[in-house]
Design an enzyme around this catalytic site. Structure first.
Site, mmCIF file in Angstrom:
data_model
loop_
_atom_site.group_PDB
_atom_site.id
_atom_site.type_symbol
_atom_site.label_atom_id
_atom_site.label_comp_id
_atom_site.label_asym_id
_atom_site.label_seq_id
_atom_site.Cartn_x
_atom_site.Cartn_y
_atom_site.Cartn_z
ATOM 1 C CD GLU A 79 66.671 38.513 -32.438
ATOM 2 O OE1 GLU A 79 65.916 38.473 -31.439
ATOM 3 O OE2 GLU A 79 66.466 39.231 -33.409
ATOM 4 C CG HIS A 98 66.328 34.747 -36.880
ATOM 5 N ND1 HIS A 98 65.207 35.125 -37.588
ATOM 6 C CD2 HIS A 98 66.923 35.901 -36.480
ATOM 7 C CE1 HIS A 98 65.114 36.445 -37.594
ATOM 8 N NE2 HIS A 98 66.151 36.933 -36.934
ATOM 9 C CG HIS A 100 67.233 39.320 -40.791
ATOM 10 N ND1 HIS A 100 67.814 40.463 -40.275
ATOM 11 C CD2 HIS A 100 66.679 38.684 -39.720
ATOM 12 C CE1 HIS A 100 67.618 40.521 -38.967
ATOM 13 N NE2 HIS A 100 66.939 39.437 -38.607
ATOM 14 C CE1 TYR A 119 53.353 18.670 -51.731
ATOM 15 C CE2 TYR A 119 52.669 19.848 -53.726
ATOM 16 C CZ TYR A 119 53.545 18.985 -53.075
ATOM 17 O OH TYR A 119 54.597 18.445 -53.758
ATOM 18 C CG HIS A 161 62.712 40.238 -36.696
ATOM 19 N ND1 HIS A 161 62.808 40.280 -35.316
ATOM 20 C CD2 HIS A 161 63.917 39.775 -37.136
ATOM 21 C CE1 HIS A 161 64.021 39.894 -34.941
ATOM 22 N NE2 HIS A 161 64.705 39.573 -36.035
ATOM 23 C CE1 TYR A 214 57.153 12.181 -50.903
ATOM 24 C CE2 TYR A 214 58.827 13.467 -49.758
ATOM 25 C CZ TYR A 214 58.277 12.990 -50.939
ATOM 26 O OH TYR A 214 58.836 13.342 -52.126
#
Length: 219
Positions: A79, A98, A100, A119, A161, A214
């Site tokens: 990837e 990434h 799964h 939000y 995916h 924030y």
């Protein structure tokens, strides 16, 4: 932070995701930008097909912007192209995660975006988390889709995916990834009852503006 410290943090992050059940076996991958002593655009990424319990700091792979391996004895994650696409699209981002993970992957398999039902969706930088069209993993088509989604977001779903999240630091990328996974779970629960009421663009714009400051103000 030195590359050594960065890679130790990256290893801890990979193991955390595995312990939380957000990646299993060799699923998912993680990358961090390389230090300034390395070629511009290069990044460290987890090796392909290696589970978290076999990963070590010296098994990360240094990949150049052109995709060549600069350092490491293992092949990089298949990837790696979409990690590069994110870094090209967003020079200020320093890490890509990434997963799964169950909830985000379930929503991605429905080919649905995560809309502004709550939000905290704004943690990804906008009023939704888009879902890219389906493309085979490791392909340039998927890379381009993810890069386009990251033009103005810090996360996206990939159809059938999983989830990709980025941040200006590894800690921030992990925060975005974990928050979006949690929100996907809540959204799926809400969908089981009915369609959630969505916040308007103006309401989300107020949240995004609030998020700019924030947690950064001194007393």
């Amino acid at each position: 932070m030195s590359d050594s410290a960065t890679l130790h943090a990256a290893l801890a992050a990979v193991r955390q995701l595995d312990a939380l059940g957000l990646n299993r076996g060799s699923t998912g991958n993680l990358s961090v930008r390389a230090g300034s002593e390395h070629a511009p655009g290069s990044f460290w990424i987890t090796p392909t097909g290696m589970p978290a319990d076999e990963l070590a700091v010296d098994r990360f792979v240094l990949v150049a912007d052109d995709g060549s391996v600069l350092q490491g004895d293992w092949a990089p994650s298949t990837e790696w192209p979409f990690h590069r696409a994110v870094y090209r699209a967003r020079p200020e981002l320093a890490a890509v995660v990434h997963m799964h993970s169950p909830h985000a992957t379930a929503l991605a398999c429905l080919r649905r975006e995560l809309p502004a039902f709550h939000y905290m969706v704004a943690v990804a930088g906008g009023d939704n988390v888009p879902c890219t069209p389906y493309h085979l993993f490791g392909t340039e088509a998927l890379s381009q889709a993810v890069g386009a989604a990251f033009a103005d977001r810090n996360a996206c779903l990939m159809a059938n995916h999983g989830l990709v999240a980025g941040g200006a630091s590894l800690a921030q990328a992990m925060k975005v990834a974990l928050e979006i996974e949690s929100l996907c779970g809540i959204y799926l629960q809400a969908l089981a009852v009915g369609e959630p009421v969505l916040l308007s663009r103006s309401q989300m714009a107020e949240v995004i503006e609030r998020f700019r400051h924030y947690g950064r103000a001194r007393r």
